[in-house]
Design a protein around this motif. Structure first.
Motif, PDB file in Angstrom:
ATOM      1  N   UNK A   1      64.561  19.215 122.846  1.00  0.00           N
ATOM      2  CA  UNK A   1      64.819  18.709 121.509  1.00  0.00           C
ATOM      3  C   UNK A   1      65.954  17.715 121.403  1.00  0.00           C
ATOM      4  N   UNK A   2      66.385  17.154 122.515  1.00  0.00           N
ATOM      5  CA  UNK A   2      67.534  16.247 122.508  1.00  0.00           C
ATOM      6  C   UNK A   2      67.316  15.068 121.561  1.00  0.00           C
ATOM      7  N   UNK A   3      68.345  14.755 120.776  1.00  0.00           N
ATOM      8  CA  UNK A   3      68.349  13.661 119.809  1.00  0.00           C
ATOM      9  C   UNK A   3      67.400  13.868 118.633  1.00  0.00           C
ATOM     10  N   UNK A   4      66.927  15.104 118.458  1.00  0.00           N
ATOM     11  CA  UNK A   4      66.275  15.441 117.194  1.00  0.00           C
ATOM     12  C   UNK A   4      67.368  15.972 116.286  1.00  0.00           C
ATOM     13  N   UNK A   5      67.594  15.302 115.177  1.00  0.00           N
ATOM     14  CA  UNK A   5      68.698  15.640 114.288  1.00  0.00           C
ATOM     15  C   UNK A   5      68.223  16.541 113.151  1.00  0.00           C
ATOM     16  N   UNK A   6      68.897  17.664 112.960  1.00  0.00           N
ATOM     17  CA  UNK A   6      68.512  18.619 111.938  1.00  0.00           C
ATOM     18  C   UNK A   6      67.590  19.685 112.500  1.00  0.00           C
ATOM     19  N   UNK A   7      66.802  20.288 111.634  1.00  0.00           N
ATOM     20  CA  UNK A   7      65.849  21.310 112.058  1.00  0.00           C
ATOM     21  C   UNK A   7      64.423  20.824 111.852  1.00  0.00           C
ATOM     22  N   UNK A   8      63.512  21.459 112.555  1.00  0.00           N
ATOM     23  CA  UNK A   8      62.103  21.085 112.445  1.00  0.00           C
ATOM     24  C   UNK A   8      61.431  21.933 111.385  1.00  0.00           C
ATOM     25  N   UNK A   9      60.811  21.290 110.419  1.00  0.00           N
ATOM     26  CA  UNK A   9      60.064  21.994 109.383  1.00  0.00           C
ATOM     27  C   UNK A   9      58.770  22.507 109.993  1.00  0.00           C
ATOM     28  N   UNK A  10      58.475  23.785 109.767  1.00  0.00           N
ATOM     29  CA  UNK A  10      57.245  24.385 110.290  1.00  0.00           C
ATOM     30  C   UNK A  10      56.467  25.039 109.152  1.00  0.00           C
ATOM     31  N   UNK A  11      55.166  25.199 109.355  1.00  0.00           N
ATOM     32  CA  UNK A  11      54.301  25.666 108.275  1.00  0.00           C
ATOM     33  C   UNK A  11      53.945  27.138 108.448  1.00  0.00           C
ATOM     34  N   UNK A  12      54.985  27.950 108.544  1.00  0.00           N
ATOM     35  CA  UNK A  12      54.821  29.393 108.574  1.00  0.00           C
ATOM     36  C   UNK A  12      56.014  30.006 107.855  1.00  0.00           C
ATOM     37  N   UNK A  13      56.177  31.287 107.921  1.00  0.00           N
ATOM     38  CA  UNK A  13      57.211  31.945 107.133  1.00  0.00           C
ATOM     39  C   UNK A  13      58.633  31.650 107.592  1.00  0.00           C
ATOM     40  N   UNK A  14      58.783  31.005 108.740  1.00  0.00           N
ATOM     41  CA  UNK A  14      60.130  30.627 109.184  1.00  0.00           C
ATOM     42  C   UNK A  14      60.658  29.436 108.390  1.00  0.00           C
ATOM     43  N   UNK A  15      59.789  28.589 107.928  1.00  0.00           N
ATOM     44  CA  UNK A  15      60.056  27.362 107.153  1.00  0.00           C
ATOM     45  C   UNK A  15      60.713  26.281 108.027  1.00  0.00           C
ATOM     46  N   UNK A  16      61.851  26.578 108.632  1.00  0.00           N
ATOM     47  CA  UNK A  16      62.465  25.635 109.575  1.00  0.00           C
ATOM     48  C   UNK A  16      62.827  26.379 110.854  1.00  0.00           C
ATOM     49  N   UNK A  17      62.904  25.638 111.953  1.00  0.00           N
ATOM     50  CA  UNK A  17      63.293  26.248 113.217  1.00  0.00           C
ATOM     51  C   UNK A  17      64.242  25.330 113.973  1.00  0.00           C
ATOM     52  N   UNK A  18      65.139  25.951 114.737  1.00  0.00           N
ATOM     53  CA  UNK A  18      66.027  25.193 115.605  1.00  0.00           C
ATOM     54  C   UNK A  18      65.209  24.533 116.697  1.00  0.00           C
ATOM     55  N   UNK A  19      65.570  23.314 117.059  1.00  0.00           N
ATOM     56  CA  UNK A  19      64.828  22.590 118.081  1.00  0.00           C
ATOM     57  C   UNK A  19      65.747  22.022 119.160  1.00  0.00           C
ATOM     58  N   UNK A  20      66.861  21.448 118.742  1.00  0.00           N
ATOM     59  CA  UNK A  20      67.740  20.717 119.640  1.00  0.00           C
ATOM     60  C   UNK A  20      68.715  21.658 120.351  1.00  0.00           C
ATOM     61  N   UNK A  21      68.579  21.754 121.656  1.00  0.00           N
ATOM     62  CA  UNK A  21      69.459  22.608 122.463  1.00  0.00           C
ATOM     63  C   UNK A  21      70.565  21.804 123.154  1.00  0.00           C
ATOM     64  N   UNK A  22      70.586  20.476 122.941  1.00  0.00           N
ATOM     65  CA  UNK A  22      71.518  19.602 123.648  1.00  0.00           C
ATOM     66  C   UNK A  22      72.611  19.064 122.736  1.00  0.00           C
ATOM     67  N   UNK A  23      72.233  18.396 121.655  1.00  0.00           N
ATOM     68  CA  UNK A  23      73.216  17.784 120.750  1.00  0.00           C
ATOM     69  C   UNK A  23      72.806  17.977 119.289  1.00  0.00           C
ATOM     70  N   UNK A  24      72.731  19.225 118.837  1.00  0.00           N
ATOM     71  CA  UNK A  24      72.265  19.498 117.465  1.00  0.00           C
ATOM     72  C   UNK A  24      73.243  19.027 116.402  1.00  0.00           C
ATOM     73  N   UNK A  25      72.712  18.715 115.234  1.00  0.00           N
ATOM     74  CA  UNK A  25      73.534  18.367 114.082  1.00  0.00           C
ATOM     75  C   UNK A  25      72.742  18.652 112.821  1.00  0.00           C
ATOM     76  N   UNK A  26      73.437  18.767 111.706  1.00  0.00           N
ATOM     77  CA  UNK A  26      72.793  18.974 110.411  1.00  0.00           C
ATOM     78  C   UNK A  26      72.779  17.639 109.674  1.00  0.00           C
ATOM     79  N   UNK A  27      71.620  17.244 109.153  1.00  0.00           N
ATOM     80  CA  UNK A  27      71.538  15.971 108.437  1.00  0.00           C
ATOM     81  C   UNK A  27      71.231  16.135 106.955  1.00  0.00           C
ATOM     82  N   UNK A  28      70.741  17.312 106.552  1.00  0.00           N
ATOM     83  CA  UNK A  28      70.386  17.519 105.148  1.00  0.00           C
ATOM     84  C   UNK A  28      71.576  18.111 104.383  1.00  0.00           C
ATOM     85  N   UNK A  29      71.550  17.937 103.070  1.00  0.00           N
ATOM     86  CA  UNK A  29      72.646  18.422 102.228  1.00  0.00           C
ATOM     87  C   UNK A  29      72.118  19.278 101.091  1.00  0.00           C
ATOM     88  N   UNK A  30      72.913  20.242 100.704  1.00  0.00           N
ATOM     89  CA  UNK A  30      72.557  21.149  99.621  1.00  0.00           C
ATOM     90  C   UNK A  30      72.268  20.362  98.345  1.00  0.00           C
TER      91      UNK A  30
END
Length: 321
Positions: A216-245
């Motif tokens: 998941x390198x250089x994927x910024x934020x979380x990945x939206x998924x279409x199940x009950x998890x809604x979002x999932x962690x993807x980036x194991x190298x350089x994660x960051x949060x891009x969305x805001x409340x």
């Protein structure tokens, strides 16, 4: 210790002559294996996301690939602690992904695949003549996307064809499309080629395969998924949060639905932000008399309403598949 449950994401463009008959047989097979999830059947193929016990999922993959029509299907397999769905739905629809492009046949022409490792190198080098194009909807790319990717202002994938008009300046560049699991890109890349784009490619297997094979390198934020998890962690190298409340503006990748069912806006909202209007997105929504009690999650499971996984089946339970 291996996780007991798996989540499977897959699709396959392959001709199904009798979608209704196939749907019933496939539905019964899923019931036999105690699978839950969403599967779409159409004359153009099969698209599904299901969860179940490891042994059941492994049998399901074997059964699907034993059918010559789907022998080449590629499953994206993730270990999960429990079912990621509460119900099983197997439905017949005109397309396996609603694209408003029924004339596009990805089995005849589509963008060339770019494998995850090659895509990772492209993300690092960022060649001037290469464009990374996100073909997903707003609520998906707002919570997570690839670094420097171009995003489109669309509420649903069926709006994609209209937005292509805004991409005219990219016709002579190398365009690499991506989506969650790859299915949207099969038609999106084919449509771009039809519209005169010269050099179109697609990320093979989408974001999910990239997360599995390229960390998941250089994927910024979380990945939206279409199940009950809604979002999932993807980036194991350089994660960051891009969305805001939506309420407070602080960084947050926690996706919720507004507690007002008449609004039901799907947005990032921090726990602190959720407390401001009791799970609602605004003061106006919080005053609605039908507002749902906020339980701390912001996820409002639809009522089961006497859900019966056998409902709608015309044949007996022992029908062969």
């Amino acid at each position: 210790m291996e996780a007991e449950y798996l989540n499977l994401l897959y699709y396959c463009y392959s001709r199904i002559e009798d979608p209704e008959l196939f749907r019933e047989q496939h539905h019964l097979k899923c019931l036999e294996l105690n699978l839950k999830g969403r599967i779409i059947v159409a004359s153009e193929g099969l698209n599904g996301t299901v969860s179940g016990l490891r042994a059941d999922c492994e049998q399901y993959m074997k059964d699907v690939q034993s059918d010559p029509r789907f022998s080449h299907v590629e499953f994206k397999v993730e270990s999960v602690p429990d079912h990621t769905f509460t119900k099983l739905h197997v439905r017949v629809k005109p397309e396996i992904v609603h694209a408003s492009l029924p004339h596009i046949d990805p089995t005849k022409r589509t963008g060339a695949y770019v494998e995850p490792d090659e895509f990772r190198k492209i993300l690092k080098e960022q060649p001037e003549d290469t464009v990374i194009l996100d073909v997903r909807s707003n609520y998906e790319h707002e919570v997570g996307k690839f670094k420097n990717a171009i995003t489109l202002d669309i509420e649903n994938f069926r709006d994609f064809p209209e937005k292509v008009k805004e991409l005219e300046s990219l016709k002579d560049k190398k365009v690499i499309t991506y989506c969650t699991g790859g299915i949207k890109c099969e038609k999106a890349s084919a449509y771009l080629l039809e519209q005169g784009f010269k050099d179109v490619h697609q990320l093979h297997g989408g974001i999910i395969k990239y997360g599995i094979e390229a960390e998941g390198e250089d994927f910024e934020g979380k990945c939206y998924v279409f199940d009950n998890r809604i979002v999932k962690d993807l980036n194991k190298v350089n994660p960051k949060i891009i969305s805001r409340c939506y309420v407070t503006g602080v960084p947050s990748d926690r996706m919720v639905n507004c507690a007002n069912p008449h609004c039901n806006k799907h947005i990032p909202m921090s726990e602190e932000g959720a407390r401001v209007y009791n799970g609602c997105c605004s003061e106006e929504c919080a005053k609605n008399p039908d507002v749902r009690p906020y339980d701390g999650t912001g996820f409002y499971q639809k009522e089961m309403n006497g859900y019966n996984p056998y409902r709608g089946l015309k044949r007996q339970k022992n029908t062969s598949s």
